[in-house]
Design an enzyme around this catalytic site. Structure first.
Site, PDB file in Angstrom:
ATOM      1  N   ASN D  11      -2.501  51.973 -17.988  1.00 22.15           N
ATOM      2  CA  ASN D  11      -1.730  52.081 -16.764  1.00 22.15           C
ATOM      3  C   ASN D  11      -0.666  50.993 -16.715  1.00 22.15           C
ATOM      4  O   ASN D  11       0.522  51.280 -16.635  1.00 22.15           O
ATOM      5  CB  ASN D  11      -2.674  51.987 -15.558  1.00 22.15           C
ATOM      6  CG  ASN D  11      -1.940  52.222 -14.258  1.00 22.15           C
ATOM      7  OD1 ASN D  11      -1.299  51.318 -13.729  1.00 22.15           O
ATOM      8  ND2 ASN D  11      -1.974  53.448 -13.758  1.00 22.15           N
ATOM      9  N   LYS D  45       4.119  47.843 -11.644  1.00 25.55           N
ATOM     10  CA  LYS D  45       3.629  48.876 -10.719  1.00 25.55           C
ATOM     11  C   LYS D  45       4.316  48.609  -9.396  1.00 25.55           C
ATOM     12  O   LYS D  45       3.894  47.728  -8.644  1.00 25.55           O
ATOM     13  CB  LYS D  45       2.108  48.793 -10.560  1.00 25.55           C
ATOM     14  CG  LYS D  45       1.331  48.844 -11.855  1.00 25.55           C
ATOM     15  CD  LYS D  45       1.666  50.026 -12.712  1.00 25.55           C
ATOM     16  CE  LYS D  45       1.238  51.351 -12.122  1.00 25.55           C
ATOM     17  NZ  LYS D  45       1.594  52.490 -13.005  1.00 25.55           N
ATOM     18  N   ASP D 233      -5.556  51.869 -11.049  1.00 31.12           N
ATOM     19  CA  ASP D 233      -5.924  53.262 -11.363  1.00 31.12           C
ATOM     20  C   ASP D 233      -7.144  53.406 -12.276  1.00 31.12           C
ATOM     21  O   ASP D 233      -7.292  54.445 -12.944  1.00 31.12           O
ATOM     22  CB  ASP D 233      -4.730  54.002 -11.980  1.00 31.12           C
ATOM     23  CG  ASP D 233      -3.850  54.631 -10.893  1.00 31.12           C
ATOM     24  OD1 ASP D 233      -4.363  54.887  -9.798  1.00 31.12           O
ATOM     25  OD2 ASP D 233      -2.661  54.863 -11.142  1.00 31.12           O
TER      26      ASP D 233
END
Lengths: 266, 266, 266, 266
Positions: D11, D45, D233
């Site tokens: 991720n 992110k 995640d």
């Protein structure tokens, strides 16, 4: 329980003339009806369906027009931004800066907006549950800003449709920030026209009544002197000439709703 | 534009006493507030989540209680049926017979109901769009009955949730039949408890206001003297003692809404 | 992990000839491909959009045709019922009786079906979450029947659309009953035509592959020699002549999927 | 009909070590299975639920790690960007640049990405219908880039849930660009944990099989050596040690599916 504030204006700053003309109508009507008023217009439509869609005058020219509206009519103004660098210059003119729904989870944008100390109007994304707005509020608070407004504008309901969950207002009110209702964007039909969003302008009265009946802090809407020829979101916009009877009804409705004591039905 | 009619009562005929006691409260409150009133109760809950859930007294005993309520308080009554054979006997007592949402497309049931010449309250299924109600109306008309009511009660919204699309009222009103709103069932959380539906009773005022703001012909609701111990749908039912302040607000709201002229926002 | 069973046939018993002709094609193809087969057809379409829509030959005549199919081709048959009184006579002919999606919560129907001791195919309603099927299974078990099948057929997704949540298969498999997939009804567009459901027949291969990839116990589908002129649900039906290549692919897919060991990805 | 490409990775670039270790596993497994491979990781992110959530090493440090992965293992890399200024520097390292779902309608970002001439992976927003992806493709084409990939990652389905509409793949394939499937993000439960997204890792095999059965150009997924302790995640990520058996099955499935001729079921 104060009377609702109107965040009303035009979708995009198509021209200086349109902005001034529209603002004049809004100011006249809201003054007559005793509705606190904030002028709204976008300087850039940053997520149109097509790259060739009209976007607006841009930051610099747009802020000039907003400044002129502000000074001419002595009203606060609200506009939306899309990138962090826009936050500071926009906050010099705009009293309220708006976090767009699609961008409502972008941390850097939220931080830049929080840093301005302007009031922030947070549009609830179509893909977020009312409870999830808690996180965006916290981001703003962590960024040092607690002058926040939450704005409902519909939830994804299957493809090409939005639905406004009236129970969401009550859930969001529990966060103790003002909750307002963007009625015209809630009427959108995403992807409803071949190259842009469709709308259901003819039902704006119905949806606005439902929203005002939720005892909300404000109503957000867009109007246009000639919606059929608006450069963006015309299918959802109210004809400017209907503004007065429309708001007149909503004002009476708001007054009545806010005269009611809360009921404990639990 | 006539004042709204209340279709109010209890979910299921738990007992003769509960029915009479509840009817008395409803009649007292609606008389005082000048609200036309129809008593509602089910004699059989035919689609409970569990085979062991309480279903009610059944057709024969249930009709006796409904008859007693009708005579004691001189009010019309409404109840729902689930199989064609029930239509005729029920229509001898009930002034309005109700087509349940899940069964709203069952042709034989619709035909049997239409044949009675009683008024039919058609619950809109959670899986139907407002436009699709046209077909059910046509079925009734083809069956020789045009004394029809359409009743909104929420649409499936993902799993275990309902949402009321306020724009659906306007769409259904175009069919030229009275449209009413079942506010308490719209608060259900399908599958929300381990063995039955949950509810959001604490938000009933919010949802009812939104519905009444749609200029509707009637409001449908269920109350209970002790919702926590109701035998069915307690999580959505209003505490009976809140009925008066609740309806008092809605009556004022309805009066105001119906004093407004229609606006052409197209 | 046994090979999938095909529950295949025609939507409604338009005629004895259509039934026999279709059954012959199905039997020929499934025999050749080594697919266990159950013939499906309805004797009554009890919830058509219009009262004037074709409904079928009715119970008595329909059972005769099903009996003839059964004897002629030596195959089990499945058909659906809509009222409790139909359960017993239908179970004398049908090996599997089907609980329709809209009716899947009707307790009396479930009880009558359970009492027959026939295998029950429970269609999952468009308004139910996979987890909620637990209650219907329990109802059947409480009624003394544990020969149960769960059948996915899509969930309401906004208005006039269905979506098949592939994660639902795994959830329903945890109830330890066979789970099958009704691929053609899942292609419906509810209310998609002016007076009946539309469909997306051209995508049947895509959806069937996704379903078979879920390691399921069976596939349910409807075909027609001339779907454009089928009397019901033609827009979702497969052209009968495509049956062999269609099933041939799915059989290979099923074989491969069922050769895979389960993976623990938790 | 070429074998599927794997866009697989982690991720977020939690550390250089995690990136290298993970890439090594991916390269080893995909080489052995003969699966074309692109390494994926995010350097930032940008839309975490909380302002305090871990975001990653940032642009500069992130690109260094991606460059090292690229050189060490001789694999192409993909990463996502969130602001227009990032497009050019990222495209110097990344072979594929990714347009995030929430940002997929931001014109300036699309334009900046198109200008790089890198391949663009367009994530389909949770609020867009498959047909609406046409507009984003057009935007890229108008910006001079036709090296485009469309990536499914689920649609909003009520609150706090996503559903993957398998029929969407076929619709998007008609645009004549490769369509891939982000299976792990499709398993998210938006807002499912108190401060971040939940997931359904245990069902990744099921959903991946359904997707690969759609005859797609590629699979997108995220794994982690210890998903429970992933910094973002984790609830949707595959345990890295399950990669080989997982991909082994999907490779066989893809081979079979792509050996099938297309069927005309219309």
């Amino acid at each position: 329980d104060k009377p609702f504030v109107l965040f009303g204006g035009i979708n995009v700053l198509e021209s200086r003339d349109l902005a001034l003309k529209s603002a004049e109508s809004y100011v006249e009507v809201t003054t007559e009806l005793g509705i606190p008023y904030v002028f709204k217009a976008s300087f850039d439509k940053a997520n149109r369906s097509s790259i060739n869609s009209f976007r607006g005058p841009g930051l610099e020219e747009g802020l000039k027009i907003l400044q002129e509206v502000k000074e001419t009519f002595n009203v606060p103004v609200i506009t939306d931004i899309h990138e962090p660098y826009q936050a500071a210059p926009v906050a010099e003119v705009a009293d309220v800066i708006q976090l767009p729904a699609f961008l409502s989870r972008q941390t850097d944008l939220v931080k830049a907006m929080a840093a301005t100390k302007a009031v922030i109007n947070i549009k609830k994304a179509q893909f977020l549950a009312p409870e999830e707005m808690r996180h965006i509020l916290h981001k703003c608070e962590e960024g040092g800003n607690d002058q926040l407004i939450l704005c409902e504008r519909g939830s994804s309901f299957g493809y090409n449709n939005l639905v406004v969950d009236m129970l969401g207002f009550g859930i969001m009110k529990q966060f103790s920030y003002p909750v307002i209702f963007d009625v015209t964007h809630s009427l959108q039909r995403p992807g409803g026209r071949s190259d842009s969003a469709g709308g259901r302008r003819q039902q704006v009265t119905e949806l606005a009544r439902a929203g005002i009946a939720q005892k909300i802090a404000g109503l957000f809407l867009e109007a246009h002197p000639d919606p059929e020829h608006a450069k963006c979101d015309g299918p959802s916009a109210i004809p400017l000439k209907q503004l007065k009877p429309f708001l007149n009804q909503l004002k009476q409705l708001d007054d009545l709703i806010k005269s009611f004591p809360d009921l404990d039905t639990l």
